[in-house]
Design an enzyme around this catalytic site. Structure first.
Site, PDB file in Angstrom:
ATOM      1  CB  THR A 163      -6.987  -4.438 -11.090  1.00 50.72           C
ATOM      2  OG1 THR A 163      -8.011  -4.931 -10.022  1.00 50.72           O
ATOM      3  CG2 THR A 163      -6.972  -5.715 -11.924  1.00 50.72           C
TER       4      THR A 163
ATOM      5  CG  HIS B 263      -2.179  -0.859   1.218  1.00 47.66           C
ATOM      6  ND1 HIS B 263      -3.494  -0.397   1.528  1.00 47.66           N
ATOM      7  CD2 HIS B 263      -2.308  -2.023   0.786  1.00 47.66           C
ATOM      8  CE1 HIS B 263      -4.354  -1.317   1.249  1.00 47.66           C
ATOM      9  NE2 HIS B 263      -3.514  -2.411   0.781  1.00 47.66           N
TER      10      HIS B 263
ATOM     11  CE  LYS C  56     -14.065  -2.790   0.181  1.00 49.70           C
ATOM     12  NZ  LYS C  56     -13.340  -4.155   0.713  1.00 49.70           N
TER      13      LYS C  56
ATOM     14  CB  THR D 199      -1.288  -2.269  -8.500  1.00 50.78           C
ATOM     15  OG1 THR D 199      -2.342  -2.725  -7.516  1.00 50.78           O
ATOM     16  CG2 THR D 199      -1.928  -1.897  -9.676  1.00 50.78           C
TER      17      THR D 199
ATOM     18  CB  THR E 286      -9.595 -12.316   0.770  1.00 48.03           C
ATOM     19  OG1 THR E 286     -10.571 -11.388  -0.063  1.00 48.03           O
ATOM     20  CG2 THR E 286      -8.168 -11.338   0.187  1.00 48.03           C
TER      21      THR E 286
ATOM     22  CD  GLU F  39      -7.132  -1.859  -2.039  1.00 45.45           C
ATOM     23  OE1 GLU F  39      -6.488  -0.984  -1.602  1.00 45.45           O
ATOM     24  OE2 GLU F  39      -7.784  -2.317  -1.575  1.00 45.45           O
TER      25      GLU F  39
END
Length: 329
Positions: free
Chosen positions: A104, A37, A255, A73, A191, A106
Site C-alpha cells: 500500500t 523507492h 513514519k 506500490t 518483515t 509510503e
C-alpha cells in the site's frame, strides 16, 4: 525453502547493487528482491535507483535467480496498467524467474510525485485490491474494459506476456492487508523483528482466513519474510551496522505521512540506539540460526535476508559460510 538477498535500493546505487546481487547468486541465494523507492529514508548517503529498469538489467546479469520487488506500490505513482505491461515484459524476458511484490506504499514515495493527498489506510487497501484485480485481468484477457472505483481502462491489451502469469505477492503489516493477501495473492510478504505474536497470532492466521473465505487453498500461498539480520564475528560491528536503518525502529505513527527524506532522517537519528531491535544481531551461528528457525516453524517458506551494513560482500560471505549450511541442514 527458498533463501534470498534483499537488494536495498535505499542504501546503494544501481551498479553496486547489481554486483552484490550477482555475488548473492554465486554464494547460493535463490532470490533477489529489490525495494522500490522514489526517495530513500535518509537524505545524506541515500540512494533510490528505479526498480523497473534495474530488474531488466538484473535478469540479464544473473543466471537463474528469482527476481522481484519487495515491494512496489501500483496505485499512485504507478498506474496498475503500466505495471501490468512492465511485469508482463519482464516475465516474457525471464520466464518463471519474476514475481511482483506489491504493497500500500509510503507517503515519501508517492505524494511528492503525484501531488495528491496521502490516502488513509482503508483507501490504500481498497486501491491495492482493485489494482491487483486489474493487473490480473490485463494478464489474462485479450481486450479489457475496466471501470472501478479508482482505475479505468478502455479497450486495453497487454500484447507481450509470458505463458504463465507473474506471481503477485502482497505485503502486509496488519490483519486486514494480510487477509487481502490470502484472498488475492499468490504470496504474502512481511518483515521480521516486530514481535512473535504478530506473526503467529495475527498475520499468518489472517492470510489463512482470507484464503479460505475466498475458496482458496492456504497451503498454495507462498509465505515470504524479509529477515533483518546482522551476523558478524565482531558484535560491536554487527550492532553498528544496524544504525543506518534506524528508521525501521520508529513507531508506525512517527513514519506515517512523512514526505521528506530529510525529515525521516532527522526522526531516525533519535531512534539510532534502538535500530538493532529490528534485527537478529549475533556472533554465534547456532544462536542466530535458532532465532531464524522459529519463523520457519511458523510456516514461512521464503526467507529474504536484509544485511544492513555497507560491506555487503563481507556480510554475505560470512552468511554463506556460517548460516546458510546450517539452515539447509
Amino acid at each position: 525453502m527458498r533463501y534470498g538477498y534483499k537488494a536495498s535500493a535505499e542504501q546503494f546505487g544501481p551498479r553496486p547493487l547489481l554486483g552484490y546481487s550477482a555475488q548473492a547468486e554465486a554464494l547460493g541465494l535463490d532470490t533477489v528482491a529489490i525495494s522500490d523507492h522514489f526517495q530513500p529514508w535518509r537524505h545524506h548517503g541515500g540512494h533510490s535507483p528505479a526498480a523497473l529498469p534495474w530488474l531488466g538489467a538484473a535478469g540479464e546479469r544473473l543466471g537463474s535467480a528469482y527476481l522481484g520487488t519487495s515491494v512496489l506500490t501500483p496505485t499512485l505513482r504507478y498506474k496498475p496498467a503500466v505495471i501490468a505491461q512492465a511485469f508482463a515484459t519482464l516475465g516474457s524476458l525471464f520466464p518463471n524467474r519474476v514475481f511482483l511484490g506489491v504493497g500500500t506504499g509510503e507517503a515519501m514515495n508517492e505524494t511528492p510525485v503525484t501531488g495528491e493527498a496521502w490516502p488513509g489506510g482503508k483507501e490504500r487497501r481498497r486501491r491495492l485490491a482493485e489494482a491487483v484485480t486489474l493487473i490480473r485481468t490485463l494478464w489474462t484477457e485479450e481486450r479489457v474494459d475496466f471501470e472501478g472505483e479508482y482505475y479505468t481502462v478502455s479497450r486495453a491489451t497487454v500484447y507481450d506476456r509470458p505463458d504463465e502469469p507473474v506471481p503477485i505477492y502482497i505485503a502486509a503489516s496488519g490483519p486486514l492487508a494480510a487477509s487481502m493477501a490470502g484472498r488475492l495473492g499468490d504470496g504474502f510478504i512481511c518483515t521480521s523483528g516486530k514481535g512473535d505474536e504478530l506473526y503467529r497470532e495475527t498475520l499468518l492466521p489472517a492470510v489463512e482466513t482470507g484464503a479460505r473465505e475466498a475458496g482458496r487453498d492456504p497451503a498454495k500461498i507462498e509465505r515470504t519474510i524479509e529477515m533483518k539480520v546482522s551476523f558478524d564475528t565482531d558484535r560491536a560491528r554487527a550492532m553498528a551496522d544496524t544504525r543506518e536503518w534506524a528508521a525501521l525502529a520508529l513507531p508506525a505513527e512517527d513514519k506515517a505521512g512523512v514526505e521528506d527524506p530529510r525529515e525521516m532522517e532527522r526522526r531516525a537519528e533519535a531512534a539510532a540506539d534502538k535500530a538493532h531491535t529490528r534485527f537478529i544481531v549475533s556472533t554465534d551461528p547456532e544462536e542466530h540460526v535458532e532465532k531464524i528457525r522459529r519463523y520457519m516453524e511458523w510456516g514461512f517458506t521464503h526467507l529474504v535476508f536484509h544485511f544492513p551494513g555497507k560491506d555487503q560482500e563481507r556480510a554475505m560471505r560470512l552468511y554463506a559460510r556460517e548460516i546458510l549450511p546450517r539452515l539447509r541442514a
